[in-house]
Scaffold this motif. Structure first.
Motif, PDB file in Angstrom:
ATOM      1  N   UNK A   1       0.310  -1.437 -11.200  1.00  8.80           N
ATOM      2  CA  UNK A   1      -0.970  -2.023 -10.822  1.00  8.80           C
ATOM      3  C   UNK A   1      -0.747  -3.315 -10.046  1.00  8.80           C
ATOM      4  N   UNK A   2      -1.789  -4.137  -9.932  1.00 11.74           N
ATOM      5  CA  UNK A   2      -1.712  -5.357  -9.137  1.00 11.74           C
ATOM      6  C   UNK A   2      -0.789  -6.413  -9.733  1.00 11.74           C
ATOM      7  N   UNK A   3      -0.347  -6.198 -10.956  1.00 12.24           N
ATOM      8  CA  UNK A   3       0.584  -7.150 -11.573  1.00 12.24           C
ATOM      9  C   UNK A   3       2.029  -6.900 -11.140  1.00 12.24           C
TER      10      UNK A   3
ATOM     11  N   UNK B   1      -2.284  11.502  -8.330  1.00  9.30           N
ATOM     12  CA  UNK B   1      -3.754  11.418  -8.387  1.00  9.30           C
ATOM     13  C   UNK B   1      -4.271  10.042  -7.970  1.00  9.30           C
ATOM     14  N   UNK B   2      -3.691   9.519  -6.895  1.00 10.21           N
ATOM     15  CA  UNK B   2      -4.153   8.246  -6.363  1.00 10.21           C
ATOM     16  C   UNK B   2      -3.661   7.022  -7.105  1.00 10.21           C
TER      17      UNK B   2
ATOM     18  N   UNK C   1       0.837  -1.197   0.000  1.00 12.58           N
ATOM     19  CA  UNK C   1       0.000   0.000   0.000  1.00 12.58           C
ATOM     20  C   UNK C   1       0.872   1.248   0.000  1.00 12.58           C
ATOM     21  N   UNK C   2       0.371   2.292  -0.640  1.00 17.16           N
ATOM     22  CA  UNK C   2       1.091   3.558  -0.696  1.00 17.16           C
ATOM     23  C   UNK C   2       0.115   4.676  -0.398  1.00 17.16           C
ATOM     24  N   UNK C   3       0.646   5.745   0.124  1.00 20.32           N
ATOM     25  CA  UNK C   3      -0.181   6.934   0.315  1.00 20.32           C
ATOM     26  C   UNK C   3       0.609   8.132  -0.151  1.00 20.32           C
TER      27      UNK C   3
END
Length: 233
Positions: A214-216, A196-197, A3-5
């Motif tokens: 992405x999730x890959x 931008x998220x 996770x990143x913020x």
């Protein structure tokens, strides 16, 4: 993917001019001696230290000549020494004793494997490079390949340089990281950008495409040091 913020860091409180002066003091070099050692003209050093120039393609050579991290010199990110925290621009940093760590240089194939699997290889036979940056107990060096991280100014990672990867370290926007594709273990070295998220892997060479993280994809680790190996100096 971890996770990143989005964060707004104050890590760049010092200027390039201040960091360059500190680097010269650390190496005990005059401007002329540094220019000679880095293979450039003295006015280039002077313009950087007076703030007339805000970036230079010679920063990797200057960092190598002074024995400091190119990432710290160019951006202020990380530390000049192993446990240096962010400097206050109003405080003159004191230079203390430097502790060096030694990490193995592994292949990109090994880097794509799980970090826990590194002990399955005979790391005793790997070439090792020292650094004053702490990369954790599983840190390792990788040799830069290709021109995707070579820029025309500022931070640049030329093919043949080695980068120190700290597995498991958090990566903030603007920092550099090694990531891998989860299905194939294909690895890449890029700048991590949060916009931008969404997270991206951005090359410093504009001729190469930016990749959406992405999730890959999965972050292998943050790059905490970079230099030319002694074998090519």
């Amino acid at each position: 993917m971890q996770a990143h913020k989005e964060t707004y860091s104050v890590e760049r409180m010092t200027t390039l001019a201040q960091r360059l002066k500190l680097s010269r003091s650390h190496a005990n070099l005059t401007q002329k001696a540094l220019a000679d050692k880095a293979g450039i003209e003295q006015p280039a050093i002077s313009q950087l230290e007076t703030g007339k120039s805000m970036k230079s393609v010679h920063l990797p050579a200057i960092a190598q000549a002074c024995g400091v991290s190119i990432i710290w010199l160019a951006t202020g990110s990380g530390g000049m020494t192993s446990e240096t925290s962010t400097f206050d621009a109003n405080v003159e940093p004191a230079i203390g004793p430097i502790r060096f760590y030694e990490y193995p240089e592994i292949s990109w194939v090994q880097a794509g494997a799980a970090t826990e699997a590194l002990d399955l290889w005979n790391l005793a036979t790997c070439e090792k490079h020292p650094s004053d940056a702490w990369a954790g107990p599983n840190g390792f060096w990788l040799k830069v390949r290709g021109p995707s991280m070579t820029s025309q100014g500022g931070v640049s990672f030329t093919e043949g340089m080695v980068i120190l990867v700290a597995p498991g370290f958090d990566v903030e926007s603007g920092q550099y990281a090694v990531a891998k594709m989860i299905d194939t273990n294909e690895t890449t070295f890029k700048q991590f950008v949060w916009d931008s998220g969404r997270a991206f892997l951005k090359p410093l060479n504009p001729a190469f495409p930016t990749i959406e993280l992405d999730d890959e994809w999965e972050i292998v680790g943050r790059v905490v040091d970079a230099k030319w190996p002694r074998s090519v100096l």
